[in-house]
Enzyme design. Structure first.
Site, PDB file in Angstrom:
ATOM      1  N   LYS A  73      -1.297  -8.362   3.396  1.00 66.57           N
ATOM      2  CA  LYS A  73      -1.383  -8.775   1.981  1.00 66.57           C
ATOM      3  C   LYS A  73      -0.222  -9.683   1.573  1.00 66.57           C
ATOM      4  O   LYS A  73      -0.355 -10.458   0.615  1.00 66.57           O
ATOM      5  CB  LYS A  73      -1.508  -7.584   1.036  1.00 66.57           C
ATOM      6  CG  LYS A  73      -0.378  -6.601   1.088  1.00 66.57           C
ATOM      7  CD  LYS A  73       0.633  -6.759   0.018  1.00 66.57           C
ATOM      8  CE  LYS A  73       1.827  -5.884   0.208  1.00 66.57           C
ATOM      9  NZ  LYS A  73       2.329  -5.539   1.520  1.00 66.57           N
ATOM     10  N   GLY A  96       0.838  -1.201   0.000  1.00 69.75           N
ATOM     11  CA  GLY A  96       0.000   0.000   0.000  1.00 69.75           C
ATOM     12  C   GLY A  96       0.871   1.248   0.000  1.00 69.75           C
ATOM     13  O   GLY A  96       0.500   2.297  -0.525  1.00 69.75           O
ATOM     14  N   ASN A  97       2.084   1.101   0.575  1.00 67.29           N
ATOM     15  CA  ASN A  97       3.019   2.231   0.626  1.00 67.29           C
ATOM     16  C   ASN A  97       3.724   2.468  -0.703  1.00 67.29           C
ATOM     17  O   ASN A  97       4.459   3.445  -0.853  1.00 67.29           O
ATOM     18  CB  ASN A  97       4.059   2.013   1.732  1.00 67.29           C
ATOM     19  CG  ASN A  97       3.416   2.079   3.098  1.00 67.29           C
ATOM     20  OD1 ASN A  97       2.609   2.957   3.369  1.00 67.29           O
ATOM     21  ND2 ASN A  97       3.747   1.125   3.958  1.00 67.29           N
ATOM     22  N   LYS A 128      -1.705  -4.397  12.980  1.00 66.31           N
ATOM     23  CA  LYS A 128      -1.557  -3.978  11.578  1.00 66.31           C
ATOM     24  C   LYS A 128      -1.717  -2.464  11.442  1.00 66.31           C
ATOM     25  O   LYS A 128      -2.794  -1.906  11.706  1.00 66.31           O
ATOM     26  CB  LYS A 128      -2.626  -4.681  10.745  1.00 66.31           C
ATOM     27  CG  LYS A 128      -2.630  -4.318   9.292  1.00 66.31           C
ATOM     28  CD  LYS A 128      -1.562  -5.072   8.540  1.00 66.31           C
ATOM     29  CE  LYS A 128      -1.318  -4.509   7.171  1.00 66.31           C
ATOM     30  NZ  LYS A 128       0.006  -4.833   6.668  1.00 66.31           N
ATOM     31  N   LYS A 132       7.112 -10.087   5.090  1.00 64.57           N
ATOM     32  CA  LYS A 132       7.554 -10.367   3.711  1.00 64.57           C
ATOM     33  C   LYS A 132       8.472 -11.588   3.691  1.00 64.57           C
ATOM     34  O   LYS A 132       8.303 -12.498   2.875  1.00 64.57           O
ATOM     35  CB  LYS A 132       8.294  -9.162   3.121  1.00 64.57           C
ATOM     36  CG  LYS A 132       7.370  -7.998   2.899  1.00 64.57           C
ATOM     37  CD  LYS A 132       8.072  -6.839   2.243  1.00 64.57           C
ATOM     38  CE  LYS A 132       7.271  -5.584   2.469  1.00 64.57           C
ATOM     39  NZ  LYS A 132       5.846  -5.695   2.188  1.00 64.57           N
TER      40      LYS A 132
HETATM   41  N1  LIG Z   1      15.690  -5.698   7.484  1.00 64.27           N
HETATM   42  C1  LIG Z   1      15.123  -4.797   6.676  1.00 64.27           C
HETATM   43  N2  LIG Z   1      15.542  -4.659   5.409  1.00 64.27           N
HETATM   44  C2  LIG Z   1      14.989  -3.758   4.583  1.00 64.27           C
HETATM   45  N3  LIG Z   1      13.960  -2.936   4.939  1.00 64.27           N
HETATM   46  C3  LIG Z   1      13.484  -3.038   6.187  1.00 64.27           C
HETATM   47  C4  LIG Z   1      14.031  -3.963   7.107  1.00 64.27           C
HETATM   48  N4  LIG Z   1      13.378  -3.849   8.268  1.00 64.27           N
HETATM   49  C5  LIG Z   1      12.438  -2.895   8.095  1.00 64.27           C
HETATM   50  N5  LIG Z   1      12.493  -2.398   6.846  1.00 64.27           N
HETATM   51  C6  LIG Z   1      11.567  -1.353   6.366  1.00 64.27           C
HETATM   52  O1  LIG Z   1      10.416  -2.053   5.920  1.00 64.27           O
HETATM   53  C7  LIG Z   1       9.867  -1.355   4.790  1.00 64.27           C
HETATM   54  C8  LIG Z   1       8.965  -2.327   4.031  1.00 64.27           C
HETATM   55  O2  LIG Z   1       7.835  -2.580   4.818  1.00 64.27           O
HETATM   56  P1  LIG Z   1       6.449  -1.827   4.544  1.00 64.27           P
HETATM   57  O3  LIG Z   1       6.701  -0.381   4.197  1.00 64.27           O
HETATM   58  O4  LIG Z   1       5.537  -2.144   5.657  1.00 64.27           O
HETATM   59  O5  LIG Z   1       6.016  -2.604   3.246  1.00 64.27           O
HETATM   60  P2  LIG Z   1       4.915  -2.379   2.132  1.00 64.27           P
HETATM   61  O6  LIG Z   1       5.683  -1.956   0.931  1.00 64.27           O
HETATM   62  O7  LIG Z   1       4.313  -3.728   1.975  1.00 64.27           O
HETATM   63  O8  LIG Z   1       3.925  -1.344   2.592  1.00 64.27           O
HETATM   64  C9  LIG Z   1      11.092  -0.892   4.053  1.00 64.27           C
HETATM   65  O9  LIG Z   1      10.796   0.184   3.194  1.00 64.27           O
HETATM   66  C10 LIG Z   1      12.044  -0.501   5.200  1.00 64.27           C
HETATM   67  O10 LIG Z   1      11.828   0.847   5.564  1.00 64.27           O
HETATM   68  N1  LIG Z   2      -3.310  -5.092   3.886  1.00 69.08           N
HETATM   69  C1  LIG Z   2      -1.976  -4.784   3.834  1.00 69.08           C
HETATM   70  O1  LIG Z   2      -1.106  -5.602   4.135  1.00 69.08           O
HETATM   71  O2  LIG Z   2      -1.687  -3.492   3.430  1.00 69.08           O
HETATM   72  P1  LIG Z   2      -0.263  -2.769   3.391  1.00 69.08           P
HETATM   73  O3  LIG Z   2       0.613  -3.587   2.508  1.00 69.08           O
HETATM   74  O4  LIG Z   2      -0.550  -1.431   2.787  1.00 69.08           O
HETATM   75  O5  LIG Z   2       0.243  -2.683   4.785  1.00 69.08           O
END
Ligand SMILES: Nc1ncnc2c1ncn2[C@@H]1O[C@H](COP(=O)(O)OP(=O)(O)O)[C@@H](O)[C@H]1O
Ligand SMILES: NC(=O)OP(=O)(O)O
Length: 325
Positions: A211, A11-12, A127, A273
């Site tokens: 997700k 979502g980000n 979450k 992930k």
């Molecule tokens: N070990 C790691 N390696 C790389 N990124 C990490 C790590 N731990 C935390 N992160 C952070 O996690 C983010 C990805 O998670 P998030 O933003 O929740 O994902 P999504 O893209 O699914 O929204 C990365 O952009 C980084 O800022």
């Molecule tokens: N539902 C869900 O996991 O959304 P984000 O990836 O935006 O956190």
């Protein structure tokens, strides 16, 4: 027979850090993702897109609160289905715009995902959804609105809601039929609408499924060749956020399990992930990839040279000497 990739999109990635989530911002960000999907199609992959909805569902929940008492609020699971329509439409339009006649049909499917009513996660909100706040704002909102709030991976404070484990994708069969006929399918958006089994059918529960976990469930159910977890960093980092942080180019399932056990990957960001990638491999998948849209294509190339610009691959066994850095 074309290979199938299930591509999970954070979502980000649609609402970048620092953006407020306007339609135009999301539309532009979706165009970048559409380029990636179209290149995958050009390389012969069938594609299923699973988008996140954290920022969007949290924003929608705030809009619902503001609408009271003029219009009744809808339950959180229902907001999840609304974001599937919203983001599914944005992605479909972006794919058609970028792909034109290069791509086949695109279908965005409202998808329900079964969770267990007694999942302990239902009593433990984890979450993050919606906008980021500073600590004072977050405390104020928690008191005023009865939210649970928590710090999100060093990026600020956000509302948090329960996030149970997905156990089954209700529409997996129809998704497979569409994918096998070459349709690009957007499915299980926002992790899917969380439902529990009833004597007859299903009923929604107030939660937001991760997700990445839903994408893994779907990838395993479809017997997909690859699970791709697209996010804001090019590679998974060990000792993230410290002077010793270093990128990982390839991890075997055993290594991923060990690093998870060592607490290398925070819950709520990189933890799910890596765990989703590991589950995919443990359930018969060949390779999972964690990277940005730019590096998806190269990262799926198992033959990529040791010095190629690729993301992080999680594999059953080592394909490249010295690949973990
Ligand atoms: N070990 C790691 N390696 C790389 N990124 C990490 C790590 N731990 C935390 N992160 C952070 O996690 C983010 C990805 O998670 P998030 O933003 O929740 O994902 P999504 O893209 O699914 O929204 C990365 O952009 C980084 O800022
Ligand atoms: N539902 C869900 O996991 O959304 P984000 O990836 O935006 O956190």
């Amino acid at each position: 027979m074309p290979k199938t990739a299930v591509v999970a999109l954070g979502g980000n990635v649609l609402t970048l850090e620092g953006q407020s989530g306007t339609y135009v911002e999301q539309e532009l960000n979706a165009l970048h993702m559409a380029e990636t999907v179209c290149s995958l199609r050009d390389a012969g992959w069938n594609v299923v897109l699973v988008h996140g909805n954290g920022p969007q569902v949290g924003n929608l929940a705030i809009q619902q609160e503001q609408g009271e008492p003029l219009v009744p609020q809808q339950p959180l699971f229902c907001l999840g289905s609304m974001t599937q329509g919203q983001i599914g439409s944005i992605l479909t339009l972006a794919l058609r715009r970028v792909g034109g006649s290069r791509i086949p049909d695109v279908a965005s499917l409202v998808t329900h995902v079964v969770v267990e009513a007694d999942d302990p996660a239902m009593d433990r909100p984890t979450k993050p959804i919606g906008p980021f706040f500073d600590a004072d704002q977050a405390t104020l909102l928690a008191n005023q609105r009865g939210w649970s709030v928590a710090e999100d991976a060093g990026r600020g404070y956000r509302r948090v809601v329960p996030s149970p484990e997905p156990t089954r994708i209700v529409e997996a069969g129809v998704i497979k039929t569409l994918v096998d006929s070459g349709v690009i399918v957007v499915a299980a958006g926002g992790g899917g609408v969380p439902v529990v089994r009833q004597d007859k059918g299903y009923t929604g529960v107030d939660a937001v499924i991760d997700k990445d976990y839903a994408a893994q469930q779907l990838a395993t159910a479809l017997k997909a060749d690859a699970l791709v977890l697209v996010t804001g960093v090019e590679r998974v980092l060990l000792d993230f956020g410290t002077p010793q942080q270093r990128p990982v180019r390839e991890m075997t399932a055993e290594e991923a399990e060990r690093h998870l056990g060592d607490g290398q990957f925070p819950e709520g960001s990189m933890g799910p992930k890596v765990r989703a990638a590991l589950r995919f491999i443990r359930n018969g998948g060949e390779a999972a990839v964690i990277t940005t849209p730019r590096l998806v294509q190269a990262s799926l190339d198992a033959e990529a040279k040791a010095d190629a610009d690729v993301g992080t691959r999680i594999v059953t066994s080592r394909t490249q000497v010295g690949a973990t850095r």
